[in-house]
Structure formats: C-alpha cells, structure tokens
Design a protein around this motif. Sequence first.
Motif: not given
Length: 76
Positions: A40-49, A61-67
């Motif tokens: 199982t892996v977690a893939l970044c969606r925010c682009g800041a990893s 930390l960057i308060k990424f929001r999907t909505e």
Amino acid sequence: MNQEPAEGTIVVCPDGPLLVRGDFEIVTPSGEPVPRQRQTVALCRCGASAIKPYCDGTHKLIKFRTEPVRPKPSGM
C-alpha cells in the motif's frame, strides 16, 4: 455469493493523498519502474511532497484542499 478481491484499489483521501493498495506497478512517463517497498502506498496529490510521487504529509502543512472553499453566506 463470493467475490474475488480486486487486484488493486484506490482510496481518495479528502484533502490528502491517493492510497493505492494491491498488485500494481508505478512507472515514470518514460516507462521506468518507480521502486516501492510496500503493498500500500500513498501518492501525492498536492504537488508539494519532497518524495514524489509519494506523499510525505506536506499537504497538511500547506492546507491543501481537494474541494474549493465556499464563501460563507453574507449576513452570518
């Protein structure tokens, strides 16, 4: 009725990564395999990893929001 388990599943975490479980391969745009150590892996969606394509928690930390943030109605 027994169902066969899916080969892989993707869980979309609100405001976070995509959790990918199962038998799958991650490859670069050129087709080179990306090493992984876990099933199982977690893939970044925010682009800041710092460890893309994997998530390192930076989305918090960057308060990424999907909505999109909806403005509060006036008068409240």
